[in-house]
Design an enzyme around this catalytic site. Structure first.
Site, PDB file in Angstrom:
ATOM      1  CG  HIS A 210      -0.229   0.409   2.483  1.00 41.52           C
ATOM      2  ND1 HIS A 210       0.577  -0.468   3.162  1.00 41.52           N
ATOM      3  CD2 HIS A 210      -0.166   1.570   3.160  1.00 41.52           C
ATOM      4  CE1 HIS A 210       1.082   0.141   4.212  1.00 41.52           C
ATOM      5  NE2 HIS A 210       0.668   1.375   4.243  1.00 41.52           N
TER       6      HIS A 210
HETATM    7  C1  UD1 Z   1      -1.631   6.257   5.166  1.00 43.16           C
HETATM    8  C2  UD1 Z   1      -0.303   6.611   5.802  1.00 43.16           C
HETATM    9  C3  UD1 Z   1       0.569   5.359   5.888  1.00 43.16           C
HETATM   10  C4  UD1 Z   1      -0.161   4.212   6.549  1.00 43.16           C
HETATM   11  C5  UD1 Z   1      -1.449   3.969   5.787  1.00 43.16           C
HETATM   12  C6  UD1 Z   1      -2.254   2.834   6.321  1.00 43.16           C
HETATM   13  C7  UD1 Z   1       0.462   8.915   5.401  1.00 43.16           C
HETATM   14  C8  UD1 Z   1       1.466   9.756   4.715  1.00 43.16           C
HETATM   15  N1  UD1 Z   1       0.445   7.605   5.069  1.00 43.16           N
HETATM   16  O1  UD1 Z   1      -1.395   5.970   3.792  1.00 43.16           O
HETATM   17  O2  UD1 Z   1       1.716   5.659   6.648  1.00 43.16           O
HETATM   18  O3  UD1 Z   1       0.666   3.061   6.508  1.00 43.16           O
HETATM   19  O4  UD1 Z   1      -2.226   5.178   5.848  1.00 43.16           O
HETATM   20  O5  UD1 Z   1      -3.257   2.484   5.397  1.00 43.16           O
HETATM   21  O6  UD1 Z   1      -0.288   9.410   6.201  1.00 43.16           O
HETATM   22  N2  UD1 Z   1      -7.843   6.103  -0.240  1.00 43.16           N
HETATM   23  C9  UD1 Z   1      -9.090   5.579  -0.422  1.00 43.16           C
HETATM   24  N3  UD1 Z   1      -9.941   5.495   0.657  1.00 43.16           N
HETATM   25  C10 UD1 Z   1      -9.588   5.920   1.893  1.00 43.16           C
HETATM   26  C11 UD1 Z   1      -8.304   6.475   2.064  1.00 43.16           C
HETATM   27  C12 UD1 Z   1      -7.440   6.544   1.000  1.00 43.16           C
HETATM   28  O7  UD1 Z   1      -9.479   5.179  -1.514  1.00 43.16           O
HETATM   29  O8  UD1 Z   1     -10.385   5.790   2.829  1.00 43.16           O
HETATM   30  C13 UD1 Z   1      -6.930   6.157  -1.399  1.00 43.16           C
HETATM   31  C14 UD1 Z   1      -7.018   7.460  -2.146  1.00 43.16           C
HETATM   32  O9  UD1 Z   1      -6.798   7.217  -3.498  1.00 43.16           O
HETATM   33  C15 UD1 Z   1      -5.821   8.238  -1.616  1.00 43.16           C
HETATM   34  C16 UD1 Z   1      -4.813   7.139  -1.389  1.00 43.16           C
HETATM   35  O10 UD1 Z   1      -5.610   6.018  -0.943  1.00 43.16           O
HETATM   36  O11 UD1 Z   1      -5.399   9.206  -2.483  1.00 43.16           O
HETATM   37  C17 UD1 Z   1      -3.751   7.472  -0.373  1.00 43.16           C
HETATM   38  O12 UD1 Z   1      -4.371   7.909   0.832  1.00 43.16           O
HETATM   39  P1  UD1 Z   1      -3.510   8.394   2.106  1.00 43.16           P
HETATM   40  O13 UD1 Z   1      -4.275   9.383   2.878  1.00 43.16           O
HETATM   41  O14 UD1 Z   1      -2.109   8.777   1.717  1.00 43.16           O
HETATM   42  O15 UD1 Z   1      -3.468   7.077   2.964  1.00 43.16           O
HETATM   43  P2  UD1 Z   1      -2.619   5.736   2.788  1.00 43.16           P
HETATM   44  O16 UD1 Z   1      -2.025   5.547   1.468  1.00 43.16           O
HETATM   45  O17 UD1 Z   1      -3.518   4.670   3.306  1.00 43.16           O
END
Ligand code: UD1
Length: 378
Positions: A210
């Site tokens: 992820h």
């Molecule tokens: C975040 C944390 C990471 C942690 C992870 C656990 C940061 C910088 N990263 O990354 O350290 O290991 O959580 O999962 O804070 N998205 C969805 N649905 C959601 C949330 C996110 O579809 O509910 C997708 C979206 O496309 C988004 C992407 O995931 O743009 C990244 O979301 P982000 O807020 O960076 O979270 P994680 O990648 O999960």
């Protein structure tokens, strides 16, 4: 009266909140000496990454949900800062608790520090020493603005000491060890889904991917090739997909179809995931939490990154750092399966490294000491 605001926003933080919230609730006459509110930033908003964890783990419902959603780091963190400032005005906490290393962690610590509200950081002192990771920036910045650093391991304490933060640091053990014991004892709505996967009695591997650096167009195709090659070593490889990875797969490998023995599924809740980890032959992951959960449950782990914060698992022979390239991962996997210590030995080593599930109790004691003003001053 101590009024605590827990700031959480992403899946691993909901897992860590559980033991701490329960220990705080048990610490005093309920509602008298300690009061706690949960502030959810809304960084994770998919029900399967957020709501279901609150339901399954019986977490206190968020008093405030800022609903910030996904965005670039600056925009997301900025919205959190503005929202948390207002939340702290409303709740007037005497202490803010932040967890781990996400953007929600940094925003919680920074907003509170600017308002002169004491901040305690759970999982302080972890370092990958790789500043290209957003999480590493979040860890370092959070530790340096926090007042009480609650470190899980001696290695984390040593990082904090090197950065001049020893006086504010306390070794409390790892709340994930507490969380694993509790979640494994729960039954979950995923149990029926798990049974439907037909893994019972099979020799299977479990994979998760992820991280930002794993899901780029340059790295993800390599990782997918790696998982396909690894799948061939087992009867089944199960890959629960984080939504970010699902999107990245669509973008960088639009026509990709998993081979027959590689099963892609939706993300699962904590107790189902732990059962899967426990019963797997091996875990392949870029997640920090999973590396540790695998170690705690005695399952060998191949880390699909080039470094780890959880050095204890590598030292114990439970975890090998393999990167993302197919050949390197395959070789690491075979070598690990050949020489990993027996499960019972790994479980014992993990308990020695991360504690026996009493970290939350030590955290409450450290918070109590801090609130009485007996901690070292900043
Ligand atoms: C975040 C944390 C990471 C942690 C992870 C656990 C940061 C910088 N990263 O990354 O350290 O290991 O959580 O999962 O804070 N998205 C969805 N649905 C959601 C949330 C996110 O579809 O509910 C997708 C979206 O496309 C988004 C992407 O995931 O743009 C990244 O979301 P982000 O807020 O960076 O979270 P994680 O990648 O999960």
């Amino acid at each position: 009266m101590m009024r605590i605001a827990h700031v959480v926003g992403a899946r691993p933080q909901f897992v860590k909140l559980g033991p701490v919230a329960r220990a705080i609730a048990a610490a005093g006459v309920p509602g008298a000496r300690w009061q706690q509110d949960v502030v959810h930033t809304g960084q994770h908003y998919d029900p399967q990454l957020s709501e279901r964890f609150f339901d399954e783990l019986g977490l206190p419902a968020p008093r405030i949900n800022l609903g910030v959603g996904s965005d670039t780091h600056g925009a997301q963190t900025g919205r959190m800062l503005a929202g948390l400032e207002q939340a702290f005005v409303e709740l007037s906490p005497s202490l803010v608790l932040v967890y781990g290393d996400t953007n929600s962690t940094l925003a919680g610590a920074l907003a509170a520090a600017k308002m002169h509200i004491p901040v305690a950081h759970i999982e302080a002192g972890l370092r990958s020493l790789n500043r290209a990771m957003p999480e590493e920036i979040n860890r370092v910045a959070t530790d340096h603005v926090s007042d009480l650093l609650l470190a899980p391991t001696p290695a984390a304490m040593a990082h904090l000491a090197r950065e001049g933060l020893a006086a504010r640091s306390r070794l409390v053990g790892d709340v994930m060890a507490d969380a694993v014991g509790h979640s494994l004892s729960l039954s979950s709505p995923d149990d029926a889904r798990l049974a439907g996967l037909g893994l019972a009695g099979r020799r299977y591997a479990l994979a998760t991917v992820h991280r930002a650096e794993s899901t780029t167009a340059a790295v993800l195709p390599d990782l997918v090739g790696t998982l396909e090659r690894c799948a061939a070593e087992f009867e089944t490889l199960l890959w629960p997909l984080h939504p970010r990875t699902r999107e990245a797969l669509r973008a960088s490998l639009p026509g990709w179809r998993a081979p027959d023995n590689l099963i892609v599924c939706e993300p699962l809740g904590h107790s189902a995931m732990l059962r899967l980890i426990r019963d797997a032959a091996v875990v392949l992951t870029d997640s920090g939490g999973l590396q540790k959960e695998a170690f705690l449950l005695g399952t060998p782990c191949v880390t699909l990154r080039s470094e780890t914060e959880w050095v204890e698992s590598v030292q114990a022979g439970a975890n090998v750092i393999a990167g993302s390239r197919p050949q390197a991962v395959l070789e690491a996997l075979r070598a690990l399966l050949h020489r990993a210590p027996p499960r019972a030995a790994l479980v014992a080593l993990a308990a020695r490294a991360y504690g026996h599930g009493d970290a939350a109790m030590h955290i409450v004691a450290a918070l109590d000491e801090f609130s009485r003003g007996t901690s070292d001053e900043r």
